[in-house]
Design a protein around this motif. Structure first.
Motif, mmCIF file in Angstrom:
data_model
loop_
_atom_site.group_PDB
_atom_site.id
_atom_site.type_symbol
_atom_site.label_atom_id
_atom_site.label_comp_id
_atom_site.label_asym_id
_atom_site.label_seq_id
_atom_site.Cartn_x
_atom_site.Cartn_y
_atom_site.Cartn_z
ATOM 1 N N VAL A 155 10.355 8.360 6.721
ATOM 2 C CA VAL A 155 11.637 7.857 7.221
ATOM 3 C C VAL A 155 11.986 6.518 6.578
ATOM 4 N N LEU A 156 10.997 5.626 6.490
ATOM 5 C CA LEU A 156 11.264 4.325 5.871
ATOM 6 C C LEU A 156 11.660 4.476 4.408
ATOM 7 N N ALA A 157 10.987 5.385 3.697
ATOM 8 C CA ALA A 157 11.341 5.605 2.294
ATOM 9 C C ALA A 157 12.692 6.290 2.161
ATOM 10 N N GLY A 158 12.924 7.320 2.985
ATOM 11 C CA GLY A 158 14.160 8.091 2.872
ATOM 12 C C GLY A 158 15.383 7.369 3.391
ATOM 13 N N ALA A 159 15.219 6.556 4.439
ATOM 14 C CA ALA A 159 16.379 5.862 5.012
ATOM 15 C C ALA A 159 16.972 4.857 4.035
ATOM 16 N N GLY A 160 16.164 4.411 3.093
ATOM 17 C CA GLY A 160 16.670 3.458 2.119
ATOM 18 C C GLY A 160 17.675 4.044 1.150
ATOM 19 N N VAL A 161 17.681 5.369 1.006
ATOM 20 C CA VAL A 161 18.580 5.989 0.020
ATOM 21 C C VAL A 161 20.045 5.752 0.388
ATOM 22 N N PRO A 162 20.512 6.129 1.587
ATOM 23 C CA PRO A 162 21.924 5.851 1.906
ATOM 24 C C PRO A 162 22.213 4.366 2.060
ATOM 25 N N ILE A 182 3.458 -1.231 3.965
ATOM 26 C CA ILE A 182 2.775 -1.527 5.230
ATOM 27 C C ILE A 182 2.501 -0.242 5.998
ATOM 28 N N ALA A 183 3.476 0.669 6.039
ATOM 29 C CA ALA A 183 3.280 1.940 6.750
ATOM 30 C C ALA A 183 2.153 2.753 6.128
ATOM 31 N N CYS A 184 2.045 2.738 4.795
ATOM 32 C CA CYS A 184 0.962 3.473 4.123
ATOM 33 C C CYS A 184 -0.396 2.839 4.400
ATOM 34 N N VAL A 185 -0.425 1.516 4.505
ATOM 35 C CA VAL A 185 -1.677 0.836 4.864
ATOM 36 C C VAL A 185 -2.093 1.217 6.275
ATOM 37 N N VAL A 186 -1.141 1.237 7.199
ATOM 38 C CA VAL A 186 -1.439 1.665 8.578
ATOM 39 C C VAL A 186 -1.940 3.103 8.588
ATOM 40 N N MET A 187 -1.321 3.959 7.787
ATOM 41 C CA MET A 187 -1.756 5.351 7.697
ATOM 42 C C MET A 187 -3.183 5.442 7.163
ATOM 43 N N SER A 188 -3.530 4.589 6.201
ATOM 44 C CA SER A 188 -4.888 4.608 5.662
ATOM 45 C C SER A 188 -5.906 4.182 6.709
ATOM 46 N N VAL A 189 -5.519 3.242 7.577
ATOM 47 C CA VAL A 189 -6.421 2.831 8.659
ATOM 48 C C VAL A 189 -6.652 3.994 9.608
ATOM 49 N N GLN A 190 -5.598 4.743 9.917
ATOM 50 C CA GLN A 190 -5.748 5.908 10.802
ATOM 51 C C GLN A 190 -6.657 6.962 10.180
ATOM 52 N N VAL A 191 -6.498 7.219 8.881
ATOM 53 C CA VAL A 191 -7.349 8.205 8.217
ATOM 54 C C VAL A 191 -8.800 7.721 8.199
ATOM 55 N N ALA A 192 -8.988 6.414 7.985
ATOM 56 C CA ALA A 192 -10.344 5.871 7.957
ATOM 57 C C ALA A 192 -11.032 6.008 9.307
ATOM 58 N N THR A 193 -10.271 5.904 10.388
ATOM 59 C CA THR A 193 -10.875 5.955 11.723
ATOM 60 C C THR A 193 -10.888 7.360 12.322
ATOM 61 N N LEU A 196 6.312 10.494 -2.235
ATOM 62 C CA LEU A 196 5.527 10.453 -1.000
ATOM 63 C C LEU A 196 5.567 11.798 -0.285
ATOM 64 N N LEU A 197 6.722 12.446 -0.283
ATOM 65 C CA LEU A 197 6.827 13.768 0.334
ATOM 66 C C LEU A 197 5.888 14.754 -0.341
ATOM 67 N N ALA A 198 5.803 14.688 -1.666
ATOM 68 C CA ALA A 198 4.963 15.628 -2.416
ATOM 69 C C ALA A 198 3.492 15.509 -2.035
ATOM 70 N N VAL A 199 3.017 14.279 -1.819
ATOM 71 C CA VAL A 199 1.589 14.125 -1.527
ATOM 72 C C VAL A 199 1.274 14.231 -0.039
ATOM 73 N N LEU A 200 2.265 14.076 0.817
ATOM 74 C CA LEU A 200 2.004 14.139 2.257
ATOM 75 C C LEU A 200 2.222 15.532 2.839
ATOM 76 N N THR A 201 2.941 16.398 2.122
ATOM 77 C CA THR A 201 3.163 17.743 2.645
ATOM 78 C C THR A 201 1.941 18.621 2.422
ATOM 79 N N ASN A 202 1.769 19.565 3.335
ATOM 80 C CA ASN A 202 0.698 20.554 3.238
ATOM 81 C C ASN A 202 1.220 21.880 2.706
ATOM 82 N N ASN A 203 2.548 21.948 2.510
ATOM 83 C CA ASN A 203 3.208 23.182 2.120
ATOM 84 C C ASN A 203 3.467 23.173 0.622
ATOM 85 N N MET A 204 2.927 24.157 -0.082
ATOM 86 C CA MET A 204 3.068 24.200 -1.538
ATOM 87 C C MET A 204 4.512 24.419 -1.970
#
Length: 484
Positions: free
Chosen positions: A8-15, A39-50, A118-126
């Motif tokens: 959302v943070l990445a996409g909302a910047g477009v308009p 910052i959001a990606c860093v927070v996400m990395s903390v969640q994955v680490a824990t 970011l969408l490409a690497v975060l999606t699970n759908n090929m």
């Protein structure tokens, strides 16, 4: 929900940037948005680490070690590009009359490009992965043609046509993947979810899957810059703004290779898996040698380092083709180091070219004497991309060579020939840029603010080469378990 916050943070910047992306206000908004994405990606990395692997949207989105590392690289380099762009485009406005509309187009299309990465690497759908890479092509074409010069328009059309053909082939490979998975996983989106495909890979139709991989390798390999479908890459890098060149090298090439590796990890069996590995190794060696010898003919500094991007992606492709924990670890570490170092090269040489008013290497002389900060930024970034110690690229190249000795010693002479040729092509030019009699360029001298991202990213490259942080090292080992 953190996955959605990143998107959302990445996409909302477009308009927002499409309407407010001009002038100093637009540059500051661009920088702020990409800082929040980081910052959001860093927070996400903390969640994955824990917590380990995290999911969202009914398993349509999934973050494991592989996707997380690329998301962190994308957000870090994205923030650095926004930082560099602040001063770079101020000069473009002053000297080339960059209009408010062009500024809005640049900011919004780069934001769309980052969103698709970011969408490409975060999606699970090929299937969504293919859509994201198609979106990245469309947005980056507009970045390449931003200055509306004949060279840029020609390069953009060439890029669009070649990568469009490649993506059509990748789409056919994705359709064949669904055809191979449907009998085992049933009709519906489950037949395109990577986690489901990976868990049931032994039940997939191996013959169809092998054919699908060939189409995917050729299709997405076009975007990686693998020979012989690489000709768009040096033209696009040379014609677009330096920040766009950094984005293409540091983000797009990685994510396209990421898509190939996700497909490769689904192949199993005594025939399919070695076949895919040999294809990756073969294309990697061919691209390495072609890029290395092509560098001798280049007089344009951005074309020179575009071929350098091909060389490094070839090394990474070869490493993943070798397989095994050591080679995959080395390939992933090389991918991280290359993204940080190559974007730094385009920042430094981009500012040098902007001040000189030309991209001709012969005109970029004496930077250490006339522009000490700029000269040091060029020196450190180019030495990093050449694989000099203590940077991480030195360490990863040594590991790739060691893996080749262990698993495929016949390829070692080709690897050494390619690496030696690259050094011989780049190092004399670097000496000239730094030490030859300086040109006088007082009217276009820029501040050092735009070069701070260079020193920031080169510091990260050195850290990865000297002492990899424990959590990142753990994630790199996890990647070896995912894609080998």
């Amino acid at each position: 929900m953190i996955i959605f916050w990143v998107l959302v943070l990445a996409g909302a910047g477009v308009p927002l940037l499409a309407f407010l992306g001009s002038g100093r206000r637009g540059a500051r908004l661009f920088l702020l948005l990409n800082f929040l994405v980081l910052i959001a990606c860093v927070v996400m990395s903390v969640q994955v680490a824990t917590q380990g692997i995290i999911r969202a949207g009914g398993d349509e989105f999934r973050v494991d070690a592989f996707s997380l590392l690329l998301a962190l690289v994308n957000s870090t380099v994205g923030f650095s590009i926004a930082w560099f762009s602040h001063s770079y485009f101020l000069k473009e406005v002053q000297h080339h009359g960059l209009s408010a509309g062009q500024q809005k187009l640049y900011h919004s299309m780069f934001q769309l490009f980052l969103f698709t990465m970011l969408l490409a690497v975060l999606t699970n759908n090929m299937g969504i992965l293919w859509v994201a890479l198609e979106g990245a092509t469309l947005s980056s074409v507009l970045l390449v043609s931003l200055m509306r010069k004949p060279q840029g328009l020609e390069a953009a059309w060439k890029y669009f046509i070649l990568c469009g053909v490649g993506l059509a082939m990748a789409l056919l490979g994705t359709v064949l993947l669904y055809f191979a998975a449907e009998p085992a996983l049933g009709a519906g989106s489950d037949a395109l979810l990577w986690s489901q495909l990976h868990a049931h890979s032994a039940a997939l139709n191996s013959g169809v899957l092998t054919i699908a991989f060939i189409f995917v390798l050729v299709g997405f390999g076009t975007k990686v810059g693998l020979a012989p479908l690489h000709s768009w890459l040096p033209d696009a890098h040379a014609a677009g703004p330096s920040s766009a060149s950094a984005a293409l090298s540091a983000l797009l090439l990685n994510v396209a290779l990421y898509a190939i590796l996700r497909f490769k990890s689904l192949l199993s069996g005594p025939v399919a898996e070695p076949f895919a590995a040999h294809l990756l190794m073969g294309f990697g060696l061919l691209t390495l040698l072609l890029a290395a010898f092509s560098m001798f003919r280049q007089q344009d500094v951005k074309r020179l380092f575009a071929y350098s991007s091909m060389e490094h992606m070839a090394l990474i492709t070869f490493a993943f083709g070798l397989g095994g924990p050591l080679a995959v670890f080395a390939g992933m570490l090389h991918m991280l180091g290359h993204s940080l170092a190559k974007s730094s090269v385009f920042f430094a040489t981009g500012q040098a070219s902007q001040e000189a008013g030309t991209q001709d290497i012969s005109a970029l002389n004496g930077l250490l004497h006339s522009r000490p900060v700029l000269g040091w930024s060029v020196l450190l970034s180019v030495l990093a991309i050449l694989g000099m110690p203590p940077g991480s690229l030195f360490f990863s190249e040594i590991l790739i060579l060691a893996s080749a000795v262990q698993q495929s010693w016949q390829t070692l002479p080709f690897l050494l020939l390619g690496l030696g040729t690259v050094f011989a092509a780049i190092y004399p030019r670097l000496q000239s840029m730094l030490l030859a009699p300086a040109n006088s360029l007082p009217h276009r001298q820029s501040g050092v603010g735009g070069l701070l991202p260079v020193f920031f990213q080169i510091s990260l490259v050195v850290i990865l080469g000297v002492a990899i942080p424990g959590q990142i090292e753990l994630w790199l080992h996890d990647v070896a378990g995912i894609v080998q």
